[in-house]
Structures are given as structure tokens and as C-alpha cells.
Scaffold this active site. Structure first.
Site, PDB file in Angstrom:
ATOM      1  N   HIS A 124       0.815  -1.220   0.000  1.00 10.83           N
ATOM      2  CA  HIS A 124       0.000   0.000   0.000  1.00 10.83           C
ATOM      3  C   HIS A 124       0.851   1.273   0.000  1.00 10.83           C
ATOM      4  O   HIS A 124       0.316   2.361  -0.252  1.00 10.83           O
ATOM      5  CB  HIS A 124      -0.929   0.032   1.215  1.00 10.83           C
ATOM      6  CG  HIS A 124      -2.002  -0.997   1.181  1.00 10.83           C
ATOM      7  ND1 HIS A 124      -2.825  -1.187   0.100  1.00 10.83           N
ATOM      8  CD2 HIS A 124      -2.388  -1.916   2.114  1.00 10.83           C
ATOM      9  CE1 HIS A 124      -3.669  -2.181   0.350  1.00 10.83           C
ATOM     10  NE2 HIS A 124      -3.417  -2.645   1.562  1.00 10.83           N
ATOM     11  N   ASP A 160      -2.748 -10.649  -2.411  1.00  9.18           N
ATOM     12  CA  ASP A 160      -3.326 -10.144  -1.161  1.00  9.18           C
ATOM     13  C   ASP A 160      -4.798  -9.789  -1.389  1.00  9.18           C
ATOM     14  O   ASP A 160      -5.188  -9.426  -2.510  1.00  9.18           O
ATOM     15  CB  ASP A 160      -2.547  -8.903  -0.726  1.00  9.18           C
ATOM     16  CG  ASP A 160      -2.864  -8.444   0.688  1.00  9.18           C
ATOM     17  OD1 ASP A 160      -2.072  -8.736   1.596  1.00  9.18           O
ATOM     18  OD2 ASP A 160      -3.900  -7.782   0.879  1.00  9.18           O
ATOM     19  N   HIS A 162      -6.324  -7.249  -0.450  1.00  5.40           N
ATOM     20  CA  HIS A 162      -6.426  -5.818  -0.736  1.00  5.40           C
ATOM     21  C   HIS A 162      -5.598  -5.468  -1.971  1.00  5.40           C
ATOM     22  O   HIS A 162      -4.515  -6.020  -2.176  1.00  5.40           O
ATOM     23  CB  HIS A 162      -5.920  -4.985   0.450  1.00  5.40           C
ATOM     24  CG  HIS A 162      -6.627  -5.273   1.727  1.00  5.40           C
ATOM     25  ND1 HIS A 162      -6.132  -6.141   2.676  1.00  5.40           N
ATOM     26  CD2 HIS A 162      -7.800  -4.804   2.221  1.00  5.40           C
ATOM     27  CE1 HIS A 162      -6.958  -6.197   3.702  1.00  5.40           C
ATOM     28  NE2 HIS A 162      -7.981  -5.399   3.450  1.00  5.40           N
ATOM     29  N   ASP A 247      -4.440 -12.908   3.471  1.00  5.60           N
ATOM     30  CA  ASP A 247      -5.745 -12.518   3.985  1.00  5.60           C
ATOM     31  C   ASP A 247      -6.920 -12.925   3.104  1.00  5.60           C
ATOM     32  O   ASP A 247      -8.070 -12.754   3.529  1.00  5.60           O
ATOM     33  CB  ASP A 247      -5.801 -11.010   4.319  1.00  5.60           C
ATOM     34  CG  ASP A 247      -5.024 -10.147   3.363  1.00  5.60           C
ATOM     35  OD1 ASP A 247      -4.573 -10.650   2.323  1.00  5.60           O
ATOM     36  OD2 ASP A 247      -4.860  -8.944   3.649  1.00  5.60           O
TER      37      ASP A 247
END
Length: 342
Positions: A124, A160, A162, A247
Site C-alpha cells: 500500500h 493479497d 487488498h 488474507d
């Protein structure tokens, strides 16, 4: 047979965002405990070095480095999600250095492949901004290291849950680094829609598949086999870097996917096979998210087994309508750039 290199360090456990924060030291502690209790033959453990300013500046702005320097040794909250403790910046520098060192070992032929077991995560972090638990973008820094070491084309694949907005931003206008992401959408951080394909020279070199949630190993297998891998094969990377977030695991308290350890092993197997076909096996995994301690540690162990030689496949079975819809949308967005999708 060359070994699989695993890089980690006790300093990563000193990055402590505080009680109740999902990105806790317990994540890495559990991974290391599982690897110690059930060691994988063909792996070697090593300790990384810290990234240099020059390596960080290949991705990040001088202003971000200065901000991190000011935070070093202090406890502070950068945003609602991103918290540093006194050792966090040093840990983040070491995580970025582990990413670079993994690439160096693989590019030099000293390791068959590598997995950097690091904290904090990185995907991120944008060139000018730390966010989303991340301080420096380990995957982007690894890709730039590969370019410096002679890889003309680098693939960064992000599984991931996200979307890796920071990695996408780093290479948005470039065609020497392809960014591929399969992720939950719409979800934090809000980027990663299928029409986001890059711009300018990089148009067609960003690949996004956004899923609504609840998607299984079979769904991921379909997306890999019918989109991600064909485009990657056509791109012909000379290094493959994986933002390995766990995740999407079915027991993860933050994600909303239904992936199992076998699904992660199958994703890893497919990328190892791709790397063996196109770039002499040059494959580096970097730990990103994953907040079910059991799901995270068992999935990491399964991927380490794959790196060391085990092969796994995606389970067959029904796929979800929304996954098929997402595949169709992403293929449509990318067909103008890749004949492999015709």
C-alpha cells in the site's frame, strides 16, 4: 539443487503497532514457529541487510524518506491504520533490504527462489505516502532491484485480498514492470477496478481482477489459468515477484474470501512453473497481509514447500458467477493489448 532462501530477522518482531492491531508481531512469530516445528527440506534461513537510501529512492520520494527519518525511534500514528513504534522504521528498512537481498540471491543464482518473511508489509505504500500498515513498498523496491540487476521485464503479482495501490502507482506508466492483482473489490483502498490498465507507455501493463468476496480456490484457479498466467507468459518476465498476502484465507478476520492452504499452494505452484518456463525459476515471494494466525502460518508453510519442490494444483469444481463476470470484465479491458486473450 540450489536451496530456497528464507530471509527473516528478530527486528521484524519489534515493529509493534499496539494492542488489538491486526498487523501484530504474533503473525510472524506463528509463521516461524510452524517452520521450526515442521522444517522444510531444501530451505536455508538467512538474515537480511537494511535497504540503502538509493534503493529506497528508486521507488520513494526524498520527502517520504525524510518523514520516516523523523519518525525513527518514536511512536506515532501516520493514519487511522498505520502506526509506528520506536523500531518500526528500522524494521521497514530491513524489510525492504530483505526484498532486495532476495532478488540479488535469485538473480545471482545463489538460491533457487526466495521468500522474505518480513514486517511491516509494503504494497500500500505509495511513492510519496506511507499507508495501510505499510511504510516502504517492498515489492516495488524488489522490482527495481531486479531491473538494476539486468532483468528487462519484471512481473509483480499480488494475491493479497487488498489491492496494492502503491505498487500500481509506482509502475502505472511503465512497461518494463507489469503489475497484476487479484483482490476483493470494492474494498480498501478503493483502487483496482478492471479498467485500470495503466497509461501512456504502461497502458496494458497493469492487470486488475476485482472480486466481490466469497471466492474459492477454484475461482482463483480460473482467474490464473484464463487471464493472469496467459498475459504473464506473453510478457515473458525475467523475474517474478509476488506480493504474498494471505488474507484471502477462508478464516481471515479481515478478508472476505474462501481460499484455503491448497489454493495458496496452487497459486505458488503455478507461478513457480511460469518462472521455470520463462526465467530460469527466478521467483521471489514477499510477505504482505494475513491475519488468521493459523491460516497465515499454514499457508506460508504450504508455499515454502512448493518453493522447495512440492507441486500442487487448483481443485476442480464449480466457479462463482461473480468470478466469471470479473474474469470477463478484466479480459475485455485487456484484450486490446494482449493477443493471448483473443
Amino acid at each position: 539443487m540450489k536451496p530456497t532462501l528464507l530471509l527473516t530477522d528478530p527486528l521484524f518482531l519489534k515493529h509493534d503497532p499496539g494492542e488489538g492491531h491486526p498487523e501484530s508481531p504474533a503473525r510472524l512469530q506463528r509463521i516461524l514457529g510452524v517452520l521450526a516445528s515442521t522444517p522444510v527440506r531444501g530451505t536455508v534461513m538467512g538474515s537480511p541487510r537494511s535497504a540503502t537510501n538509493e534503493e529506497l529512492l528508486a521507488v520513494h520520494t526524498p520527502a517520504l524518506l525524510e518523514r520516516m527519518r523523523q519518525l525513527n525511534g518514536h511512536a506515532a500514528r501516520i493514519d487511522a491504520d498505520t502506526v509506528v513504534s520506536p523500531d518500526s522504521v528500522d524494521a521497514a528498512r530491513l524489510a525492504a533490504g530483505a526484498a532486495v537481498q532476495s532478488v540479488e540471491a535469485v538473480m545471482a543464482g545463489q538460491a533457487r527462489n526466495a521468500f522474505a518473511l518480513v514486517r511491516p508489509p509494503g504494497h500500500h505504500a505509495e511513492p510519496d505516502r506511507a499507508m495501510g500498515f505499510c511504510l516502504f513498498n517492498n515489492a516495488a523496491i524488489a522490482a527495481e532491484a531486479g531491473r538494476r540487476l539486468g532483468a528487462e521485464r519484471v512481473l509483480v503479482l499480488d494475491w493479497d485480498v487488498h489491492h496494492g495501490n502503491g505498487t500500481q502507482a509506482a509502475f502505472w506508466g511503465r512497461r518494463d514492470v507489469m503489475y497484476q492483482s487479484v483482490h476483493q473489490f470494492p474494498y480498501y483502498p478503493g483502487t483496482g477496478a478492471s479498467p485500470e490498465v495503466g497509461q501512456g507507455a504502461g497502458e496494458g501493463y497493469t492487470v486488475n481482477v476485482g472480486l466481490p468476496g466469497g471466492n474459492s480456490d477454484a475461482d482463483y484457479g480460473m482467474l490464473f489459468e484464463e487471464l493472469l498466467l496467459p498475459v504473464a507468459e506473453a510478457f515473458r518476465p525475467q523475474l517474478v515477484v509476488v506480493s504474498a498476502g494471505f488474507d484471502p484465507h477462508q478464516h481471515d478476520p479481515i478478508g472476505g474470501m474462501d481460499v484455503t492452504e491448497r489454493g495458496f499452494a496452487a497459486m505458488c505452484s503455478s507461478l513457480r512453473s511460469l518462472a521455470e518456463r520463462v526465467c530460469d525459476g527466478k521467483l521471489v515471494l514477499l510477505l504482505e497481509g494475513g491475519y488468521s494466525l493459523e491460516g497465515l502460518s499454514q499457508s506460508v508453510h504450504a508455499c515454502v514447500e512448493v518453493l522447495a519442490g512440492r507441486t500442487d494444483s487448483f481443485p476442480t469444481g464449480d466457479t462463482h458467477t461473480d468470478a466469471r463476470d470479473a474474469l470477463r470484465e478484466s479480459r475485455q479491458a485487456l484484450k486490446p493489448y494482449w493477443s493471448a486473450l483473443s
